[in-house]
Motif scaffolding. Structure first.
Motif, short mmCIF file in Angstrom:
data_model
loop_
_atom_site.label_atom_id
_atom_site.label_comp_id
_atom_site.label_asym_id
_atom_site.label_seq_id
_atom_site.Cartn_x
_atom_site.Cartn_y
_atom_site.Cartn_z
N ALA A 125 -8.79 -4.06 12.14
CA ALA A 125 -7.43 -4.61 12.06
C ALA A 125 -7.18 -5.17 10.66
O ALA A 125 -6.08 -5.03 10.11
CB ALA A 125 -7.23 -5.69 13.11
N LEU A 126 -8.19 -5.79 10.08
CA LEU A 126 -8.06 -6.31 8.72
C LEU A 126 -7.87 -5.18 7.73
O LEU A 126 -7.03 -5.25 6.83
CB LEU A 126 -9.27 -7.17 8.35
N ARG A 127 -8.64 -4.10 7.89
CA ARG A 127 -8.47 -2.93 7.01
C ARG A 127 -7.04 -2.39 7.10
O ARG A 127 -6.42 -2.08 6.09
CB ARG A 127 -9.43 -1.80 7.40
N ALA A 128 -6.52 -2.29 8.31
CA ALA A 128 -5.17 -1.77 8.52
C ALA A 128 -4.13 -2.69 7.88
O ALA A 128 -3.18 -2.23 7.24
CB ALA A 128 -4.89 -1.60 10.01
N GLU A 129 -4.30 -3.99 8.04
CA GLU A 129 -3.35 -4.95 7.46
C GLU A 129 -3.41 -4.95 5.94
O GLU A 129 -2.38 -4.98 5.27
CB GLU A 129 -3.61 -6.35 8.01
N PRO A 135 -7.38 -13.32 7.13
CA PRO A 135 -8.25 -12.55 8.00
C PRO A 135 -8.58 -13.23 9.33
O PRO A 135 -9.20 -12.63 10.20
CB PRO A 135 -9.52 -12.37 7.16
N THR A 136 -8.14 -14.46 9.51
CA THR A 136 -8.46 -15.21 10.72
C THR A 136 -7.95 -14.47 11.95
O THR A 136 -6.78 -14.11 12.04
CB THR A 136 -7.82 -16.62 10.66
N GLY A 137 -8.82 -14.26 12.89
CA GLY A 137 -8.45 -13.64 14.15
C GLY A 137 -8.36 -12.12 14.12
O GLY A 137 -8.00 -11.51 15.12
N GLU A 162 0.15 -1.21 0.37
CA GLU A 162 1.13 -0.14 0.17
C GLU A 162 2.52 -0.72 -0.03
O GLU A 162 3.28 -0.26 -0.88
CB GLU A 162 1.12 0.82 1.35
N ALA A 163 2.88 -1.75 0.75
CA ALA A 163 4.19 -2.38 0.61
C ALA A 163 4.33 -3.03 -0.76
O ALA A 163 5.38 -2.92 -1.40
CB ALA A 163 4.40 -3.41 1.72
N ARG A 164 3.28 -3.69 -1.21
CA ARG A 164 3.32 -4.34 -2.53
C ARG A 164 3.45 -3.29 -3.63
O ARG A 164 4.23 -3.45 -4.56
CB ARG A 164 2.08 -5.19 -2.75
N TRP A 165 2.68 -2.20 -3.53
CA TRP A 165 2.75 -1.14 -4.54
C TRP A 165 4.17 -0.55 -4.59
O TRP A 165 4.72 -0.36 -5.68
CB TRP A 165 1.75 -0.03 -4.22
N ARG A 216 -15.59 3.70 1.95
CA ARG A 216 -15.02 2.57 2.68
C ARG A 216 -15.44 1.31 1.96
O ARG A 216 -16.58 1.18 1.55
CB ARG A 216 -15.51 2.54 4.12
N MET A 217 -14.50 0.40 1.82
CA MET A 217 -14.79 -0.87 1.18
C MET A 217 -15.88 -1.61 1.95
O MET A 217 -15.90 -1.55 3.17
CB MET A 217 -13.56 -1.78 1.22
N SER A 218 -16.73 -2.28 1.21
CA SER A 218 -17.70 -3.15 1.88
C SER A 218 -16.93 -4.32 2.47
O SER A 218 -15.77 -4.58 2.12
CB SER A 218 -18.75 -3.64 0.89
N HIS A 219 -17.57 -5.06 3.36
CA HIS A 219 -16.92 -6.20 3.98
C HIS A 219 -16.53 -7.23 2.92
O HIS A 219 -15.43 -7.80 2.97
CB HIS A 219 -17.82 -6.84 5.05
N ALA A 220 -17.40 -7.44 1.94
CA ALA A 220 -17.10 -8.40 0.87
C ALA A 220 -15.88 -7.95 0.06
O ALA A 220 -15.01 -8.77 -0.27
CB ALA A 220 -18.31 -8.57 -0.04
N GLU A 221 -15.80 -6.65 -0.25
CA GLU A 221 -14.64 -6.13 -0.98
C GLU A 221 -13.36 -6.26 -0.15
O GLU A 221 -12.30 -6.57 -0.69
CB GLU A 221 -14.84 -4.65 -1.33
N LEU A 222 -13.50 -6.03 1.14
CA LEU A 222 -12.35 -6.15 2.04
C LEU A 222 -11.82 -7.58 2.06
O LEU A 222 -10.62 -7.81 1.94
CB LEU A 222 -12.74 -5.70 3.44
N ILE A 223 -12.72 -8.55 2.18
CA ILE A 223 -12.33 -9.96 2.19
C ILE A 223 -11.70 -10.34 0.85
O ILE A 223 -10.68 -11.04 0.79
CB ILE A 223 -13.53 -10.87 2.52
N GLU A 224 -12.28 -9.86 -0.24
CA GLU A 224 -11.75 -10.15 -1.58
C GLU A 224 -10.35 -9.56 -1.75
O GLU A 224 -9.44 -10.22 -2.27
CB GLU A 224 -12.69 -9.59 -2.64
N THR A 225 -10.17 -8.34 -1.29
CA THR A 225 -8.86 -7.69 -1.39
C THR A 225 -7.84 -8.40 -0.52
O THR A 225 -6.69 -8.59 -0.92
CB THR A 225 -8.96 -6.20 -1.00
N ALA A 226 -8.26 -8.80 0.67
CA ALA A 226 -7.37 -9.54 1.57
C ALA A 226 -6.91 -10.84 0.91
O ALA A 226 -5.73 -11.20 0.98
CB ALA A 226 -8.07 -9.82 2.89
N ALA A 227 -7.83 -11.53 0.27
CA ALA A 227 -7.48 -12.78 -0.41
C ALA A 227 -6.50 -12.51 -1.54
O ALA A 227 -5.52 -13.23 -1.71
CB ALA A 227 -8.73 -13.47 -0.94
N TYR A 228 -6.73 -11.45 -2.31
CA TYR A 228 -5.84 -11.09 -3.41
C TYR A 228 -4.43 -10.79 -2.89
O TYR A 228 -3.44 -11.16 -3.51
CB TYR A 228 -6.41 -9.88 -4.17
#
Length: 79
Positions: free
Chosen positions: A38-42, A31-33, A48-51, A14-26
């Protein structure tokens, strides 16, 4: 006689929280709210949609090739 333990059926990484935030930014996911799950799911959904979009042409070409030539693994199927 020794037996081997069953391997897990799902990935345990599982991604660390820092990796998750970094991936979300990319992926430009805000991630607000969102709680962590939920962030992992989004992130997964957007990734997947981008790929799929980035690889759409290759997927279409493969599907066209397989439609005209058949599956390269057909000869190994027993059904």
């Amino acid at each position: 006689m020794a037996t081997l333990a069953k391997a897990p059926t799902k990935s345990t990484y599982r991604m660390s929280h820092a990796e998750l935030i970094e991936t979300a930014a990319y992926l430009e996911v805000d991630p607000t709210g969102l709680d962590t799950e939920a962030l992992r799911a989004e992130v997964k959904r957007v990734g997947e949609a981008r790929w799929t979009e980035e690889n759409r042409e290759a997927i279409e070409q493969w599907n066209a090739w397989e439609k005209s030539h058949g599956s390269p693994l057909d000869r190994y199927r027993g059904f």
